[in-house]
Scaffold this motif. Structure first.
Motif, PDB file in Angstrom:
ATOM      1  N   GLY B 153      26.298  33.529  -9.809  1.00 13.43           N
ATOM      2  CA  GLY B 153      25.214  32.838 -10.626  1.00 13.43           C
ATOM      3  C   GLY B 153      25.719  31.588 -10.968  1.00 13.43           C
ATOM      4  O   GLY B 153      27.147  31.493 -10.826  1.00 13.43           O
ATOM      5  N   ILE B 154      24.696  30.438 -10.206  1.00 16.44           N
ATOM      6  CA  ILE B 154      24.459  29.291 -10.700  1.00 16.44           C
ATOM      7  C   ILE B 154      24.214  29.045 -11.540  1.00 16.44           C
ATOM      8  O   ILE B 154      22.658  29.419 -11.647  1.00 16.44           O
ATOM      9  CB  ILE B 154      24.449  28.256  -9.847  1.00 16.44           C
ATOM     10  CG1 ILE B 154      25.744  28.239  -8.546  1.00 16.44           C
ATOM     11  CG2 ILE B 154      24.900  26.899  -9.857  1.00 16.44           C
ATOM     12  CD1 ILE B 154      25.401  27.333  -7.406  1.00 16.44           C
ATOM     13  N   LEU B 155      24.527  28.773 -13.182  1.00 13.40           N
ATOM     14  CA  LEU B 155      23.388  28.086 -14.483  1.00 13.40           C
ATOM     15  C   LEU B 155      23.357  26.490 -15.135  1.00 13.40           C
ATOM     16  O   LEU B 155      24.015  26.410 -14.859  1.00 13.40           O
ATOM     17  CB  LEU B 155      24.116  28.729 -15.228  1.00 13.40           C
ATOM     18  CG  LEU B 155      23.604  29.309 -17.147  1.00 13.40           C
ATOM     19  CD1 LEU B 155      22.295  29.300 -16.766  1.00 13.40           C
ATOM     20  CD2 LEU B 155      24.061  29.502 -18.136  1.00 13.40           C
ATOM     21  N   ALA B 156      22.339  26.728 -14.285  1.00 10.20           N
ATOM     22  CA  ALA B 156      21.755  25.547 -15.171  1.00 10.20           C
ATOM     23  C   ALA B 156      20.584  24.531 -15.336  1.00 10.20           C
ATOM     24  O   ALA B 156      19.424  24.118 -14.672  1.00 10.20           O
ATOM     25  CB  ALA B 156      21.465  24.143 -13.862  1.00 10.20           C
ATOM     26  N   VAL B 157      20.992  25.558 -17.102  1.00 11.50           N
ATOM     27  CA  VAL B 157      20.094  25.042 -17.098  1.00 11.50           C
ATOM     28  C   VAL B 157      19.731  24.512 -18.897  1.00 11.50           C
ATOM     29  O   VAL B 157      21.421  24.394 -18.630  1.00 11.50           O
ATOM     30  CB  VAL B 157      19.329  26.900 -18.381  1.00 11.50           C
ATOM     31  CG1 VAL B 157      18.840  27.495 -17.154  1.00 11.50           C
ATOM     32  CG2 VAL B 157      20.213  27.336 -19.322  1.00 11.50           C
ATOM     33  N   GLY B 173      23.250  42.279 -13.537  1.00 12.49           N
ATOM     34  CA  GLY B 173      24.880  42.809 -12.881  1.00 12.49           C
ATOM     35  C   GLY B 173      25.584  41.295 -12.092  1.00 12.49           C
ATOM     36  O   GLY B 173      26.224  41.399 -11.503  1.00 12.49           O
ATOM     37  N   ILE B 174      24.803  40.021 -12.550  1.00 14.48           N
ATOM     38  CA  ILE B 174      25.710  38.539 -11.942  1.00 14.48           C
ATOM     39  C   ILE B 174      27.513  38.793 -12.504  1.00 14.48           C
ATOM     40  O   ILE B 174      27.329  39.431 -13.458  1.00 14.48           O
ATOM     41  CB  ILE B 174      25.069  37.912 -12.765  1.00 14.48           C
ATOM     42  CG1 ILE B 174      23.834  37.095 -11.895  1.00 14.48           C
ATOM     43  CG2 ILE B 174      25.968  36.645 -12.092  1.00 14.48           C
ATOM     44  CD1 ILE B 174      24.290  37.641 -10.657  1.00 14.48           C
ATOM     45  N   ARG B 175      28.775  38.882 -11.879  1.00 15.56           N
ATOM     46  CA  ARG B 175      29.898  39.038 -12.618  1.00 15.56           C
ATOM     47  C   ARG B 175      30.527  37.563 -12.837  1.00 15.56           C
ATOM     48  O   ARG B 175      31.650  37.928 -12.772  1.00 15.56           O
ATOM     49  CB  ARG B 175      30.859  39.991 -11.660  1.00 15.56           C
ATOM     50  CG  ARG B 175      30.452  41.147 -11.849  1.00 15.56           C
ATOM     51  CD  ARG B 175      29.488  42.333 -12.527  1.00 15.56           C
ATOM     52  NE  ARG B 175      30.048  42.745 -13.100  1.00 15.56           N
ATOM     53  CZ  ARG B 175      29.725  42.287 -14.512  1.00 15.56           C
ATOM     54  NH1 ARG B 175      28.531  42.770 -14.838  1.00 15.56           N
ATOM     55  NH2 ARG B 175      31.094  43.341 -15.299  1.00 15.56           N
ATOM     56  N   GLY B 176      30.071  36.989 -11.966  1.00 17.05           N
ATOM     57  CA  GLY B 176      30.593  35.494 -12.396  1.00 17.05           C
ATOM     58  C   GLY B 176      29.319  34.201 -12.228  1.00 17.05           C
ATOM     59  O   GLY B 176      28.278  34.254 -11.418  1.00 17.05           O
ATOM     60  N   ILE B 177      30.152  33.547 -13.456  1.00 18.66           N
ATOM     61  CA  ILE B 177      28.648  32.618 -13.362  1.00 18.66           C
ATOM     62  C   ILE B 177      29.498  31.179 -13.658  1.00 18.66           C
ATOM     63  O   ILE B 177      30.560  30.573 -13.879  1.00 18.66           O
ATOM     64  CB  ILE B 177      28.445  32.882 -14.465  1.00 18.66           C
ATOM     65  CG1 ILE B 177      27.462  33.770 -14.559  1.00 18.66           C
ATOM     66  CG2 ILE B 177      26.734  31.077 -15.422  1.00 18.66           C
ATOM     67  CD1 ILE B 177      27.096  34.272 -16.644  1.00 18.66           C
ATOM     68  N   LEU B 178      28.713  30.257 -13.050  1.00 19.97           N
ATOM     69  CA  LEU B 178      29.036  28.879 -12.357  1.00 19.97           C
ATOM     70  C   LEU B 178      28.186  27.974 -13.662  1.00 19.97           C
ATOM     71  O   LEU B 178      26.920  27.681 -13.029  1.00 19.97           O
ATOM     72  CB  LEU B 178      29.003  28.531 -10.765  1.00 19.97           C
ATOM     73  CG  LEU B 178      29.133  26.662 -10.824  1.00 19.97           C
ATOM     74  CD1 LEU B 178      30.771  26.797 -11.257  1.00 19.97           C
ATOM     75  CD2 LEU B 178      29.780  26.714  -9.327  1.00 19.97           C
TER      76      LEU B 178
END
Lengths: 213, 213
Positions: B153-157, B173-178
């Motif tokens: 997932g990409i987090l842009a908040v 269930g996301i295992r990797g966050i950018l």
């Protein structure tokens, strides 16, 4: 103050995180903090905080800790962001547009002073988020850099155009380039380059989670 | 193949650069390359190239070098990007909008599968650059992640919303966050996080050029 070349890059990177955290404490009216309180939210040990800051001089006071209102400005001074620094943005595609409107830069002492694009169709268009700014042709770059004494530039052009655009920026007087194009730039050794390849970042995450159930 | 934890992070980072360079050679119809030819455009020595690749097995052939058409797919396999990986994008402000429309992801094996935002006014709006996609409410995240088997997932908040959004992503269930929010995320140790703080990148450049005439 320690000269840039003698300090590990990782320590300078953490300096930015300390500053970010200090800004948070300042906004929440905290007056003093210990190295543990500074490091904890960042996942950095108190010993590491003290070691990093020691590269740059004496900060804080035994038993009291660091004064938030003093340490923040000191770190800004070290990073060279105590005065607002003008930045040029080269390339106004999707990413350039977002970067131009990004509010995170002003808070940290950077101002997008002018926006450039090689596409004649874009030149003259207004720039959302930057009042009264119009996209300028690449040929205006040397003049703007000289007039505003700009040292930093953001490069957000396609890969195929990046090297030439970087050379134009360096020739105009830019000394540091934040490069978003997915290529390795070849510039003089005294020009600082930081590259952010968004797909590479995702790939690294993909590798890290590969093999997990 | 070497397990992720035994390989230096810097070597994995360079793997992405080798792959980027191999894609370039492939596009230019190069069949074989030496480790020097692979490293040179990236400013990486041939010895380093060989050492990095050796972490992952035997590649290339003495006197012939690497076959471009073989090494690229092998590296993709190692990075886990040999099949297109769906990615969720959380946050559709300026930066999220640009990331959603960023063409660099598809080329590298990532597909923005769905876009989420907490703002009810944004929910239901179309997403420029992603055909037939509409912005979905955060409450849809678990369903989409499960249905599409999304791991990244990409987090842009904004900074203030980032920790809560990250927790929602991990719970789904996301295992990797950018992470593009300027905060340090606190998540379980088995969740991979890569953070890109654009202002921090500029600050690092500012430090490097500070003191130059």
């Amino acid at each position: 103050m320690a000269r840039a070349e003698n300090v590990p890059a990782a320590a300078v990177q953490r300096l930015s995180l300390y500053l970010r955290q200090l800004d948070f404490f300042q906004a929440h009216n905290r007056r003093t903090i210990s190295s543990r309180q500074l490091g904890d939210p960042l996942g950095i040990s108190d010993a590491q905080v003290r070691k990093d800051l020691a590269h740059f001089g004496q900060f804080g006071q035994a038993g009291v800790g660091y004064r938030v209102s003093e340490l923040g400005p000191r770190l800004r001074q070290i990073l060279g962001t105590d005065k607002t620094a003008p930045v040029v943005l080269v390339g106004f595609g999707n990413l350039g547009r977002a970067l131009g409107a990004y509010h995170g830069f002003d808070k940290r002492g950077f101002e997008v002073a002018a926006v450039f694009d090689a596409d004649p169709k874009k030149v003259g268009q207004s720039v959302p988020g930057i009042e009264s700014a119009r996209i300028r042709p690449m040929s205006d770059l040397p003049k703007v850099v000289a007039e505003r004494d700009v040292r930093l530039g953001i490069l957000a052009v396609p890969a195929t155009a990046a090297q030439a655009a970087a050379e134009t920026m360096v020739a105009a007087g830019i000394r540091g380039i934040l490069n978003f194009a997915p290529v390795t730039l070849h510039v003089d050794a005294d020009v600082a380059v930081a590259s952010v390849d968004l797909a590479v970042q995702l790939e690294q995450l993909s590798f890290q989670i590969a093999g997990q159930a």
